[in-house]
Motif scaffolding. Structure first.
Motif, short mmCIF file in Angstrom:
data_model
loop_
_atom_site.label_atom_id
_atom_site.label_comp_id
_atom_site.label_asym_id
_atom_site.label_seq_id
_atom_site.Cartn_x
_atom_site.Cartn_y
_atom_site.Cartn_z
N LYS A 175 0.84 -1.20 0.00
CA LYS A 175 0.00 0.00 0.00
C LYS A 175 0.87 1.25 0.00
N ALA A 176 2.01 1.18 0.67
CA ALA A 176 2.92 2.32 0.73
C ALA A 176 4.36 1.83 0.81
N VAL A 177 5.24 2.57 0.16
CA VAL A 177 6.69 2.32 0.22
C VAL A 177 7.33 3.59 0.79
N ILE A 183 12.34 8.76 7.75
CA ILE A 183 11.48 8.37 8.87
C ILE A 183 11.94 8.96 10.20
N ASN A 184 10.97 9.41 10.99
CA ASN A 184 11.17 9.59 12.43
C ASN A 184 10.09 8.75 13.11
N VAL A 203 8.54 11.49 5.06
CA VAL A 203 8.38 12.53 4.04
C VAL A 203 8.24 11.89 2.68
N LYS A 204 7.18 12.26 1.96
CA LYS A 204 6.98 11.80 0.59
C LYS A 204 6.58 13.00 -0.25
N ASP A 205 7.23 13.17 -1.39
CA ASP A 205 6.99 14.33 -2.25
C ASP A 205 7.17 15.62 -1.46
N ASN A 206 8.15 15.60 -0.56
CA ASN A 206 8.49 16.74 0.31
C ASN A 206 7.34 17.17 1.20
N LYS A 207 6.46 16.24 1.54
CA LYS A 207 5.37 16.53 2.47
C LYS A 207 5.36 15.46 3.57
N ALA A 208 5.11 15.92 4.80
CA ALA A 208 5.12 15.01 5.94
C ALA A 208 3.83 14.21 6.03
N HIS A 282 13.01 18.24 14.05
CA HIS A 282 14.22 18.83 13.47
C HIS A 282 13.89 20.26 13.03
N ARG A 283 13.96 20.53 11.73
CA ARG A 283 13.67 21.89 11.23
C ARG A 283 12.28 22.00 10.61
N ARG A 284 11.50 20.95 10.67
CA ARG A 284 10.14 20.96 10.12
C ARG A 284 9.14 21.30 11.21
#
Length: 376
Positions: A175-177, A183-184, A203-208, A282-284
């Motif tokens: 369903k997801a890779v 990862i955190n 993060v996928k496609d620069n979105k959390a 972190h910085r997000r």
């Protein structure tokens, strides 16, 4: 007899101030008030409670309230925290998370059981939570829409650096890779209302995005947590060959810097404030409508002060439908973000954490993340 007991109590107290014994042997909390007289270690009250459940291995007494016999004092003197660490932590893998007194119960309990009950770190063989570079098993995952937890097959693979999950165990396509280096993983028993609740943020496609999972067996969920750390550590050793072990360890899964509610307004002067759940990783700085949302509604990148990022307190009047007045402004090279907090104390807590983040110079990798934020 009372004089002898007073002397024995005094002797035990002196031993607790000996180098190595001034902090809990298992979580590092200062000034331990208990001791295991079968393992010869000094303990805080919380870890002592866990030791009570290992009654065949560890027997505990209060340093101040219990009666201490001479032979027990001699045993404590002969052993102590440093000797126990040398014995029971001889082969702790470099990636393995050593809980502190700030960590949740399941992490602390499984650390204690791994050391003294399973003797997991006394021999090099068998200390690894990720043997062969593959871990596979069933975890209960929270549904994105209905909030129900359903069994899903998860597969963690070092060779391709991914964590995958499948709707059905026999399914061929995941369903997801999830790329392991994004990862955190953090334990969230209070937020998830489950003692073994683990939040996997990636993060996928620069979105959390968030996955919320648990396993009924504490040993198994902690094993997954440390397997993720192992996979990341080995992946980053290859990806960043010049980085030191210390630098890589800083990037492994750890508790979020801060979480909580704030109000946020949009970029237009007429935009109203809306209450959101914020998570600083972190910085997000990510914000969600609900703490258990799978997708962030938005994110703010926190760079460094030397690159033009600034944080300061603001007084914000109730002119934009905001309920709270204790304001914060974050200035980035692109725009200014405004937030409000419920109390002055909460505002100061957020500001202190933001300032701590922006005071640290950015790494090459973080410059690349910043560039992705700018080109959204």
């Amino acid at each position: 007899m009372s004089g002898e007991q007073d002397w024995n109590k005094k002797s035990v107290k002196i031993l607790s101030r000996k180098e190595g014994n001034t902090k809990c042997a298992d979580c590092g909390e200062p000034d331990p008030q208990w001791a295991s007289y079968t393992l010869g270690v000094f303990l805080c009250v919380t870890c002592c409670g866990i030791h009570r459940n290992l009654s065949e291995i560890s027997k505990v007494k209060s340093l101040t309230m219990a009666k201490w016999e001479e032979d027990l004092i001699q045993f404590l003197d002969k052993h102590g925290n440093d000797a126990a660490k040398a014995k029971y932590e001889a082969y702790v893998p470099i990636y393995y998370y050593r809980p502190t007194h700030a960590d949740c119960h399941v992490l602390r309990e499984q650390w204690i059981r791994a050391k003294y009950e399973r003797k997991q770190f006394m021999k090099k063989e068998g200390s690894d939570d990720f043997p062969g570079g593959v871990k596979e098993g069933i975890l209960f995952k929270r549904g994105r829409d209905n909030g129900q937890y359903l069994a899903r097959k998860f597969v963690l693979t070092e060779m391709d650096g991914t964590l995958k999950y499948y709707i059905k165990s026999e399914a061929k396509e995941p369903k997801a890779v999830i790329k392991i280096d994004t990862i955190n993983a953090t334990f969230q028993p209070e937020k998830m209302k489950h003692n073994h609740g683990l939040q996997i943020t990636y993060v996928k496609d620069n979105k959390a995005r968030n996955l919320f999972v648990y396993h009924n067996d504490g040993k198994e969920i902690v094993s997954w947590f440390n397997a993720i750390r192992a996979a990341q550590f080995r992946y980053m050793k290859v990806a960043f060959p010049t980085a030191s072990d210390k630098e890589i360890l800083r990037r492994l899964p750890q508790m979020f810097l801060k979480e909580g509610y704030m109000e946020k307004t949009g970029p237009k002067p007429t935009d109203a404030f809306k209450k959101r759940w914020f998570t600083l990783d972190h910085r997000r700085l990510m914000y969600f409508k609900d703490p258990l949302d799978a997708f962030a509604k938005g994110e703010v990148f926190l760079g460094s002060s030397e690159n033009g990022y600034q944080v300061k307190a603001e007084t914000i009047p109730n002119s934009h439908n905001n309920i709270w007045n204790y304001g914060i402004s974050i200035n980035t090279p692109e725009r200014t973000y405004l937030f409000t907090c419920e109390t002055e104390q909460e505002r100061d807590s957020w500001i202190n954490m933001f300032k701590k983040v922006i005071s640290i110079p950015m790494t090459v990798r973080e410059y690349a993340v910043e560039a992705q934020f700018k080109h959204r």
